[in-house]
Structures are given as structure tokens and as C-alpha cells.
Design a protein around this motif. Structure first.
Motif, PDB file in Angstrom:
ATOM      1  N   PRO A 129      17.575  17.005  54.082  1.00 11.23           N
ATOM      2  CA  PRO A 129      18.884  17.634  53.857  1.00 11.23           C
ATOM      3  C   PRO A 129      19.953  16.688  53.324  1.00 11.23           C
ATOM      4  O   PRO A 129      20.919  17.132  52.706  1.00 11.23           O
ATOM      5  CB  PRO A 129      19.254  18.154  55.254  1.00 11.23           C
ATOM      6  CG  PRO A 129      17.944  18.433  55.906  1.00 11.23           C
ATOM      7  CD  PRO A 129      17.047  17.315  55.447  1.00 11.23           C
ATOM      8  N   THR A 130      19.765  15.356  53.521  1.00 11.29           N
ATOM      9  CA  THR A 130      20.821  14.406  53.139  1.00 11.29           C
ATOM     10  C   THR A 130      20.349  13.328  52.175  1.00 11.29           C
ATOM     11  O   THR A 130      21.100  12.389  51.886  1.00 11.29           O
ATOM     12  CB  THR A 130      21.391  13.723  54.397  1.00 11.29           C
ATOM     13  OG1 THR A 130      20.311  13.072  55.100  1.00 11.29           O
ATOM     14  CG2 THR A 130      22.072  14.727  55.307  1.00 11.29           C
ATOM     15  N   TRP A 131      19.136  13.448  51.647  1.00 13.58           N
ATOM     16  CA  TRP A 131      18.561  12.369  50.820  1.00 13.58           C
ATOM     17  C   TRP A 131      17.503  12.947  49.899  1.00 13.58           C
ATOM     18  O   TRP A 131      16.735  13.821  50.297  1.00 13.58           O
ATOM     19  CB  TRP A 131      17.946  11.328  51.760  1.00 13.58           C
ATOM     20  CG  TRP A 131      17.200  10.196  51.135  1.00 13.58           C
ATOM     21  CD1 TRP A 131      17.700   8.976  50.783  1.00 13.58           C
ATOM     22  CD2 TRP A 131      15.789  10.149  50.819  1.00 13.58           C
ATOM     23  NE1 TRP A 131      16.696   8.172  50.285  1.00 13.58           N
ATOM     24  CE2 TRP A 131      15.520   8.870  50.298  1.00 13.58           C
ATOM     25  CE3 TRP A 131      14.744  11.067  50.945  1.00 13.58           C
ATOM     26  CZ2 TRP A 131      14.250   8.479  49.893  1.00 13.58           C
ATOM     27  CZ3 TRP A 131      13.474  10.687  50.526  1.00 13.58           C
ATOM     28  CH2 TRP A 131      13.248   9.408  50.014  1.00 13.58           C
ATOM     29  N   VAL A 132      17.459  12.439  48.655  1.00 11.42           N
ATOM     30  CA  VAL A 132      16.400  12.821  47.718  1.00 11.42           C
ATOM     31  C   VAL A 132      15.869  11.557  47.056  1.00 11.42           C
ATOM     32  O   VAL A 132      16.634  10.752  46.507  1.00 11.42           O
ATOM     33  CB  VAL A 132      16.900  13.807  46.642  1.00 11.42           C
ATOM     34  CG1 VAL A 132      15.752  14.197  45.718  1.00 11.42           C
ATOM     35  CG2 VAL A 132      17.489  15.054  47.269  1.00 11.42           C
ATOM     36  N   GLY A 133      14.556  11.366  47.113  1.00 13.47           N
ATOM     37  CA  GLY A 133      13.939  10.184  46.538  1.00 13.47           C
ATOM     38  C   GLY A 133      13.785  10.280  45.033  1.00 13.47           C
ATOM     39  O   GLY A 133      13.441  11.334  44.503  1.00 13.47           O
ATOM     40  N   PHE A 134      14.004   9.146  44.359  1.00 11.74           N
ATOM     41  CA  PHE A 134      13.834   9.110  42.905  1.00 11.74           C
ATOM     42  C   PHE A 134      12.944   7.958  42.453  1.00 11.74           C
ATOM     43  O   PHE A 134      12.555   7.885  41.285  1.00 11.74           O
ATOM     44  CB  PHE A 134      15.198   8.996  42.199  1.00 11.74           C
ATOM     45  CG  PHE A 134      15.874   7.655  42.386  1.00 11.74           C
ATOM     46  CD1 PHE A 134      15.678   6.626  41.486  1.00 11.74           C
ATOM     47  CD2 PHE A 134      16.713   7.435  43.468  1.00 11.74           C
ATOM     48  CE1 PHE A 134      16.296   5.398  41.667  1.00 11.74           C
ATOM     49  CE2 PHE A 134      17.343   6.215  43.653  1.00 11.74           C
ATOM     50  CZ  PHE A 134      17.124   5.193  42.753  1.00 11.74           C
ATOM     51  N   SER A 135      12.591   7.045  43.353  1.00 12.39           N
ATOM     52  CA  SER A 135      11.861   5.843  42.968  1.00 12.39           C
ATOM     53  C   SER A 135      10.881   5.470  44.071  1.00 12.39           C
ATOM     54  O   SER A 135      11.219   5.514  45.258  1.00 12.39           O
ATOM     55  CB  SER A 135      12.850   4.689  42.742  1.00 12.39           C
ATOM     56  OG  SER A 135      12.177   3.450  42.568  1.00 12.39           O
ATOM     57  N   VAL A 136       9.675   5.091  43.687  1.00  9.85           N
ATOM     58  CA  VAL A 136       8.646   4.700  44.651  1.00  9.85           C
ATOM     59  C   VAL A 136       8.145   3.310  44.300  1.00  9.85           C
ATOM     60  O   VAL A 136       7.841   3.017  43.140  1.00  9.85           O
ATOM     61  CB  VAL A 136       7.467   5.698  44.652  1.00  9.85           C
ATOM     62  CG1 VAL A 136       6.372   5.239  45.612  1.00  9.85           C
ATOM     63  CG2 VAL A 136       7.951   7.090  45.025  1.00  9.85           C
ATOM     64  N   TRP A 137       8.068   2.465  45.312  1.00  9.50           N
ATOM     65  CA  TRP A 137       7.527   1.114  45.141  1.00  9.50           C
ATOM     66  C   TRP A 137       6.473   0.880  46.208  1.00  9.50           C
ATOM     67  O   TRP A 137       6.378   1.622  47.176  1.00  9.50           O
ATOM     68  CB  TRP A 137       8.630   0.065  45.230  1.00  9.50           C
ATOM     69  CG  TRP A 137       9.569   0.216  46.387  1.00  9.50           C
ATOM     70  CD1 TRP A 137      10.665   1.013  46.457  1.00  9.50           C
ATOM     71  CD2 TRP A 137       9.474  -0.435  47.664  1.00  9.50           C
ATOM     72  NE1 TRP A 137      11.265   0.901  47.683  1.00  9.50           N
ATOM     73  CE2 TRP A 137      10.568   0.011  48.443  1.00  9.50           C
ATOM     74  CE3 TRP A 137       8.589  -1.353  48.212  1.00  9.50           C
ATOM     75  CZ2 TRP A 137      10.780  -0.423  49.741  1.00  9.50           C
ATOM     76  CZ3 TRP A 137       8.807  -1.798  49.499  1.00  9.50           C
ATOM     77  CH2 TRP A 137       9.891  -1.343  50.249  1.00  9.50           C
ATOM     78  N   SER A 138       5.658  -0.141  46.001  1.00  2.00           N
ATOM     79  CA  SER A 138       4.476  -0.270  46.857  1.00  2.00           C
ATOM     80  C   SER A 138       4.254  -1.691  47.344  1.00  2.00           C
ATOM     81  O   SER A 138       4.687  -2.664  46.729  1.00  2.00           O
ATOM     82  CB  SER A 138       3.228   0.202  46.100  1.00  2.00           C
ATOM     83  OG  SER A 138       3.025  -0.585  44.937  1.00  2.00           O
ATOM     84  N   ASN A 139       3.570  -1.781  48.486  1.00  2.00           N
ATOM     85  CA  ASN A 139       3.024  -3.033  49.015  1.00  2.00           C
ATOM     86  C   ASN A 139       1.525  -3.005  48.769  1.00  2.00           C
ATOM     87  O   ASN A 139       0.850  -2.049  49.168  1.00  2.00           O
ATOM     88  CB  ASN A 139       3.262  -3.146  50.530  1.00  2.00           C
ATOM     89  CG  ASN A 139       4.706  -3.402  50.890  1.00  2.00           C
ATOM     90  OD1 ASN A 139       5.607  -2.788  50.354  1.00  2.00           O
ATOM     91  ND2 ASN A 139       4.918  -4.305  51.818  1.00  2.00           N
ATOM     92  N   ASN A 140       0.994  -4.053  48.156  1.00  2.00           N
ATOM     93  CA  ASN A 140      -0.429  -4.074  47.816  1.00  2.00           C
ATOM     94  C   ASN A 140      -1.003  -5.473  47.998  1.00  2.00           C
ATOM     95  O   ASN A 140      -0.271  -6.448  48.165  1.00  2.00           O
ATOM     96  CB  ASN A 140      -0.644  -3.658  46.348  1.00  2.00           C
ATOM     97  CG  ASN A 140      -0.065  -2.314  46.010  1.00  2.00           C
ATOM     98  OD1 ASN A 140       1.115  -2.207  45.697  1.00  2.00           O
ATOM     99  ND2 ASN A 140      -0.883  -1.293  46.058  1.00  2.00           N
ATOM    100  N   LEU A 141      -2.299  -5.551  47.898  1.00  2.00           N
ATOM    101  CA  LEU A 141      -3.016  -6.810  47.807  1.00  2.00           C
ATOM    102  C   LEU A 141      -3.198  -7.158  46.335  1.00  2.00           C
ATOM    103  O   LEU A 141      -3.456  -6.275  45.513  1.00  2.00           O
ATOM    104  CB  LEU A 141      -4.379  -6.674  48.501  1.00  2.00           C
ATOM    105  CG  LEU A 141      -5.372  -7.820  48.370  1.00  2.00           C
ATOM    106  CD1 LEU A 141      -4.827  -9.100  48.988  1.00  2.00           C
ATOM    107  CD2 LEU A 141      -6.707  -7.430  49.015  1.00  2.00           C
ATOM    108  N   ALA A 142      -3.055  -8.430  46.006  1.00  2.00           N
ATOM    109  CA  ALA A 142      -3.283  -8.885  44.636  1.00  2.00           C
ATOM    110  C   ALA A 142      -4.057 -10.199  44.673  1.00  2.00           C
ATOM    111  O   ALA A 142      -3.950 -10.974  45.627  1.00  2.00           O
ATOM    112  CB  ALA A 142      -1.964  -9.072  43.892  1.00  2.00           C
TER     113      ALA A 142
END
Length: 354
Positions: A129-142
């Protein structure tokens, strides 16, 4: 490829890596010379946000957008603005974890009057109700492919913990968020069943890997540097930081399996006199063609599935929410972290000194 447009339509080109996205002019500029101030994370993401959202919104509506960078944790500034009614921002980018703090001891965020049904192509969990996501970032193994050629590098966190089968210098984030999850997955906990985190179990696994961690990194820039220079053969990383090293020519491979993803989204300070303009801006940012421009500028993924219609397959392979990549990942529970971060960090710091 040829395209024909009517009614003052034009094209906004994304980066060379992506596909050109159509942008439709409506001619509706009902808000005249009004303006809003939007706070974002600054840096390269801030530049991408400006190109993808601020500039097109101003051209579409006539509402000027002043973009400013907020602190790494904007919650104190956000609360102060509401408490003093000195609305330095009309819209602010926040994470789900920060949103928890902005709901205590009272709600500091405006109701957006938006529902999941308004955006049927958004990924699950991208709207409240108070927030909308526009960007996704990730934690990964490299890992570095010059150390592990022909795809022979670690593919799971259990592999990272297996120092005999996968020898080499290691990096690990000097922060509980992501580090504890990696430890638990290395001990056999499925990504879908991580939360609530078994902190004691995670630290027992960290005890096992501690003698083999050569670099406890603290910033994204340091993480890019240790991968890029070859100071470590493998490390946990943020997807955007790994690709910064890759784009510089470093032989890095990002592993999507057992990754975690987190989001940035928009909220409006409670009582903001320009909340209606802010809502109009947030709704605008959900357009798939604009999210594609954002993800073609920086390796942060879109929240709207349809954005991939405007993103090339090569670029999609770099993004956390593409169907192939997100299949092996799970969302980071930022609500759990909001409740437990301080005590986990205190324990981690004591453990590192022991």
C-alpha cells in the motif's frame, strides 16, 4: 527494423546493449510548470534513473523532476522531513527493510492508492500500500574463469565452502546480510526455506570457512576491485559489481543459482503536499518500456516482466529478474533483517575479532 508512429510519438534509445524502446507522447501536460523532488541512491543508478524516468516524465507531463541523492540509509532524513513538515523530497527510493523502519512507531509513508491489479505484469512482492518496486539487484557467487576454466568453478555455496575441491583465495562480505544466507545454503538449507534464519547454525558454518577467507570486503567498489585484480579467485558479490568487473575485461563468471534478490522502490513521505504528483510519477515508472531503458543503462533488473520485450537476450542474461536467472534465486527477507540486523552485526563483529 522499421517502426511507424503517430501523434508526436518518438523513440528513446536505450544503451547499445539493449533494444530500442518505444515511448508514447500523449500531449497531456495538465500539471503545467509544477515540479517534484525525487531522492534516489545517486551514482550510476541515479544517472540511469534520470534517463529512464525523470526526463521522460518531465517531457510527458510538463512536471519538472529535481533528482537528488539521499544518504545510504535515508530513513532518518525521511522521518525528519515528516516530523518537521519540511518536505525536502516528494518521492524517495527505499528498500523493503527501510520501509519497516518508516512504519515505526507510526507510519511515515503515504498511502499510494495503488493495487497489484493496477500492474498485473509486476513480479510478486513488488507492491504494498505504501511502496512500489522498480529495481531489483542480487547477491550471487562469482569466480574468475582464469582460475577455473571451462565452467569448472564453484556453482553452489557448498562448493565455495569446499576448499579442497575448489582451492583459491576467497572474498566474503563483512556484513550479515547475504553472508549468513550463504552459510546456511552451504549447509544444505534450500533458498526457499532460509527464513527465519538459524543464526547459530550459520555461525557454525562460518567457523569452518573463516580460516580460508582472505578478504572481508565492505563496499561495492572494493568487491569489484578484488574480483577485477585477481586478488581473490571467488567471492560473494552484487550482480552489478560483478558485471562492472566483467565489462572492464576481467574473466569473471556470475553464478545465478542460490542467489538472493532485493528491491528498491518508491515511497512518498506522509503528508506531502505534492503526493498526487508523486503518485503520478510512481505509476509512470512502472511502464515496461521505461524500465527497459533503466536496465539497459545499469545492471539492475526491471520489476515489470514486459520490460524484457524491449531488452536484448544478451542484456537479459545479465539481469536478475530474467526468467532464466530468477528461477534459481529467492527473495532476501528484508523484513527479517530489519528486525534482526543490529544484533546480527554486533555478533558478526565480535566473531571476526575472536
Amino acid at each position: 527494423m522499421s517502426m511507424h508512429f503517430k501523434n508526436r510519438r518518438t523513440l528513446i534509445a536505450a544503451s547499445a546493449a539493449g533494444i530500442v524502446a518505444p515511448y508514447v507522447w500523449t500531449g497531456a501536460r495538465a500539471f503545467g510548470a509544477q515540479q517534484i523532488t525525487v531522492a534516489d541512491v545517486g551514482g550510476a543508478p541515479g544517472d540511469a534513473i534520470r534517463k529512464a524516468f525523470y526526463e521522460p516524465f518531465e517531457k510527458e507531463t510538463g512536471i519538472k523532476v529535481i533528482g537528488v541523492a539521499h544518504d545510504s540509509d535515508p530513513t532518518t532524513q525521511f522521518k525528519l522531513a515528516v516530523d518537521t513538515r519540511s518536505f525536502i523530497w516528494d518521492v524517495c527510493s527505499v528498500t523493503p527493510g527501510q520501509l519497516v523502519y518508516l512504519s515505526r512507531p507510526k507510519s511515515y509513508v503515504e498511502n499510494l492508492n495503488m493495487r497489484p491489479d493496477d500492474f498485473p505484469d509486476l513480479l510478486p512482492g513488488m507492491i504494498t500500500p505504501t511502496w512500489v518496486g522498480f529495481s531489483v539487484w542480487s547477491n550471487n557467487l562469482a569466480y574468475r574463469t582464469d582460475k577455473f576454466p571451462n565452467g569448472a568453478g564453484p556453482q553452489t555455496w557448498a562448493d565455495y565452502w569446499n576448499v579442497k575441491k575448489f582451492p583459491g583465495r576467497r572474498g566474503l562480505y563483512k556484513n550479515g546480510n547475504g553472508t549468513l544466507e550463504a552459510a546456511l545454503m552451504a549447509d544444505g538449507v534450500p533458498a526457499s526455506k532460509l527464513y527465519p534464519l538459524d543464526v547459530d547454525r550459520a555461525f557454525r558454518m562460518l567457523d569452518k570457512i573463516k580460516p580460508y577467507v582472505n578478504v572481508w570486503w565492505t563496499t561495492g567498489a572494493q568487491n569489484t576491485q578484488i574480483l577485477q585484480s585477481g586478488e581473490v579467485a571467488m567471492s560473494d558479490t552484487w550482480g552489478s559489481r560483478a558485471y562492472a568487473a566483467i565489462e572492464s575485461g576481467s574473466p569473471i563468471r556470475l553464478v545465478w543459482s542460490e542467489g538472493l534478490y532485493s528491491m528498491d522502490g518508491w515511497s512518498i513521505p506522509a503528508g506531502c503536499p505534492r503526493a498526487d504528483l508523486g503518485r503520478k510519477f510512481i505509476r509512470f515508472c512502472m511502464k515496461p518500456e521505461l524500465q527497459a531503458i533503466f536496465s539497459n543503462q545499469i545492471v539492475n533488473a526491471p520489476t515489470n516482466r514486459k520490460a524484457y520485450q524491449f531488452i536484448s537476450p544478451d542484456r537479459a542474461r545479465m539481469l536478475a529478474t530474467s526468467p532464466e536467472n530468477i528461477r534459481g534465486m529467492a527473495p532476501s527477507d528484508q523484513l527479517w533483517w530489519a528486525d534482526n540486523r543490529d544484533k546480527v552485526l554486533e555478533r558478526l563483529q565480535d566473531w571476526l575479532l575472536s
